[in-house]
Design a protein around this motif. Structure first.
Motif, PDB file in Angstrom:
ATOM      1  N   GLY A  75      57.146 -54.068  -6.864  1.00 60.14           N
ATOM      2  CA  GLY A  75      57.600 -55.228  -6.841  1.00 60.14           C
ATOM      3  C   GLY A  75      58.309 -55.719  -5.451  1.00 60.14           C
ATOM      4  N   GLU A  76      59.042 -56.746  -5.614  1.00 61.16           N
ATOM      5  CA  GLU A  76      59.715 -57.370  -4.303  1.00 61.16           C
ATOM      6  C   GLU A  76      61.095 -57.086  -4.388  1.00 61.16           C
ATOM      7  OE1 GLU A  76      57.709 -58.500  -2.174  1.00 61.16           O
ATOM      8  OE2 GLU A  76      55.801 -58.924  -3.283  1.00 61.16           O
ATOM      9  N   MET A  77      61.718 -56.709  -3.524  1.00 67.78           N
ATOM     10  CA  MET A  77      62.958 -56.305  -3.264  1.00 67.78           C
ATOM     11  C   MET A  77      64.108 -57.433  -2.475  1.00 67.78           C
ATOM     12  SD  MET A  77      66.109 -55.065  -1.951  1.00 67.78           S
ATOM     13  CE  MET A  77      65.747 -53.989  -0.352  1.00 67.78           C
ATOM     14  N   TYR A 205      58.239 -65.347  10.150  1.00 67.10           N
ATOM     15  CA  TYR A 205      59.017 -65.629   9.243  1.00 67.10           C
ATOM     16  C   TYR A 205      58.693 -64.748   7.819  1.00 67.10           C
ATOM     17  CZ  TYR A 205      61.313 -69.635  11.654  1.00 67.10           C
ATOM     18  OH  TYR A 205      61.954 -70.229  12.630  1.00 67.10           O
ATOM     19  N   HIS A 206      59.700 -64.188   7.208  1.00 65.99           N
ATOM     20  CA  HIS A 206      59.239 -63.498   6.087  1.00 65.99           C
ATOM     21  C   HIS A 206      60.444 -63.491   5.201  1.00 65.99           C
ATOM     22  CE1 HIS A 206      58.619 -58.969   4.193  1.00 65.99           C
ATOM     23  NE2 HIS A 206      58.206 -59.891   3.340  1.00 65.99           N
ATOM     24  N   PHE A 207      60.458 -64.249   4.092  1.00 70.57           N
ATOM     25  CA  PHE A 207      61.404 -64.634   3.085  1.00 70.57           C
ATOM     26  C   PHE A 207      61.195 -64.033   1.510  1.00 70.57           C
ATOM     27  CE2 PHE A 207      61.783 -68.348   5.837  1.00 70.57           C
ATOM     28  CZ  PHE A 207      63.138 -68.159   6.165  1.00 70.57           C
ATOM     29  N   HIS A 208      62.190 -63.452   0.918  1.00 71.76           N
ATOM     30  CA  HIS A 208      62.305 -63.274  -0.663  1.00 71.76           C
ATOM     31  C   HIS A 208      63.027 -64.208  -1.168  1.00 71.76           C
ATOM     32  CE1 HIS A 208      60.265 -58.782  -0.260  1.00 71.76           C
ATOM     33  NE2 HIS A 208      59.676 -59.826   0.191  1.00 71.76           N
ATOM     34  N   PHE A 209      63.003 -64.458  -2.262  1.00 76.46           N
ATOM     35  CA  PHE A 209      63.671 -65.447  -2.914  1.00 76.46           C
ATOM     36  C   PHE A 209      64.235 -65.064  -4.355  1.00 76.46           C
ATOM     37  CE2 PHE A 209      63.974 -68.891  -6.236  1.00 76.46           C
ATOM     38  CZ  PHE A 209      65.017 -69.753  -5.554  1.00 76.46           C
ATOM     39  N   GLY A 218      60.938 -63.563  -5.782  1.00 73.03           N
ATOM     40  CA  GLY A 218      59.446 -63.049  -5.282  1.00 73.03           C
ATOM     41  C   GLY A 218      59.351 -63.144  -3.846  1.00 73.03           C
ATOM     42  N   HIS A 219      58.272 -62.761  -3.245  1.00 68.54           N
ATOM     43  CA  HIS A 219      58.074 -62.909  -1.988  1.00 68.54           C
ATOM     44  C   HIS A 219      57.379 -64.277  -1.741  1.00 68.54           C
ATOM     45  CE1 HIS A 219      55.780 -61.700   2.152  1.00 68.54           C
ATOM     46  NE2 HIS A 219      54.980 -62.630   1.501  1.00 68.54           N
ATOM     47  N   LEU A 220      58.024 -65.153  -0.652  1.00 72.28           N
ATOM     48  CA  LEU A 220      57.765 -66.670  -0.349  1.00 72.28           C
ATOM     49  C   LEU A 220      56.361 -66.672   0.007  1.00 72.28           C
ATOM     50  CD1 LEU A 220      58.894 -69.375  -0.719  1.00 72.28           C
ATOM     51  CD2 LEU A 220      59.384 -69.321   1.782  1.00 72.28           C
TER      52      LEU A 220
HETATM   53 ZN   LIG Z   1      57.970 -59.778   1.234  1.00 76.97          ZN
END
Ligand SMILES: [Zn+2]
Length: 254
Positions: A75-77, A205-209, A218-220
């Motif tokens: 999963g996404e952290m 850019y790299h974002f998680h929400f 999750g990962h944007l």
């Molecule tokens: Zn990510």
């Protein structure tokens, strides 16, 4: 007598000015000299080095804000205010125990150095272009935070993998699940890294929400933003903890 009082007053004023300048210098250094800390490299994750490298407890020694994944690409952290959450493949978020391990993460202690107010309605691509125009230089890494209500966000997560681990692109193309969130309140935790980070980390850019109720995220992948306020912090230093495992040692890394 009058002269003595004036003399004391003069010293007191000097001390106050000195104290204020020391305090502001301290806060300035905490804003500007904050290091980014990453576990492993994107290149290693790309070829399936999903073995846990550092515990979340260790990660928290290096930051209160960040993103990554968990052992086995589980999963996404997202880390926000020192609390870590895992968004599983069902799109739901769960708290992560300090003993959990991460194969790849980035964290920092977040202090807003400047807030950028963007205008109108923006796509994710617009957002990135407008931010690029307003950042002081493209050549430093930044921690980036957006808080508020977002008209639309497209986020994804991935399921936990089993050995032998497949490459990241295969997991993403075959197994990622995408969630469309609308008028959602929450925080985007992210980074903007210079192009010269390629191979080491995600360039750009790299974002998680994570939602305000901490139940989804999750990962944007994409989004619509309305007059977003973007808090940014330049990172003047960068540390990497390389994996101490055979998978990393034997991986063919670019
Ligand atoms: Zn990510």
């Amino acid at each position: 007598m009058m002269i003595k009082i004036k003399w004391y007053l003069g010293i007191a004023v000097c001390l106050i000015v000195l104290a204020i300048s020391v305090l502001s210098a301290d806060s300035r250094s905490s804003h500007q000299a904050q290091p980014g800390f990453q576990v492993s490299t994107l290149g290693a994750l790309n070829v399936g080095v999903y073995q846990g490298v550092a515990t979340l407890a260790k990660l928290k020694q290096h930051g209160d804000f960040g993103l990554g994944t968990l052992e086995g690409l589980d999963g996404e952290m997202i880390m926000l205010n020192s609390k870590a959450y895992q968004v599983r493949v069902n799109g739901s978020a769960y708290p992560v125990a300090d003993k959990a391990k991460t194969p790849f993460s980035i964290v920092t202690f977040f202090h807003t150095a400047r807030s950028l107010q963007l205008k109108g309605q923006l796509t994710y691509q617009d957002l990135q272009q407008q931010l690029d125009k307003q950042l002081p230089t493209p050549n430093l890494p930044y921690a980036v935070r957006l808080q508020g209500t977002f008209p639309a966000l497209k986020v994804r997560s991935v399921p936990k993998q089993t050995l032998p681990y497949p490459p990241l692109k295969d997991v993403v193309s075959r197994q990622q699940r995408v969630f469309a969130l609308q008028n959602v309140r929450g925080t985007l935790v992210g980074f903007r890294l210079p192009q010269y980070f390629r191979g080491i980390n995600v360039a750009g850019y790299h974002f998680h929400f994570i939602t305000d109720d901490r139940k989804a995220g999750g990962h944007l992948l994409d989004g619509i933003f309305f007059k977003p306020v973007v808090d940014v912090q330049p990172l003047q230093d960068w540390k990497i903890q390389f994996p101490d495992n055979i998978a990393f040692e034997q991986a063919l890394l670019e």
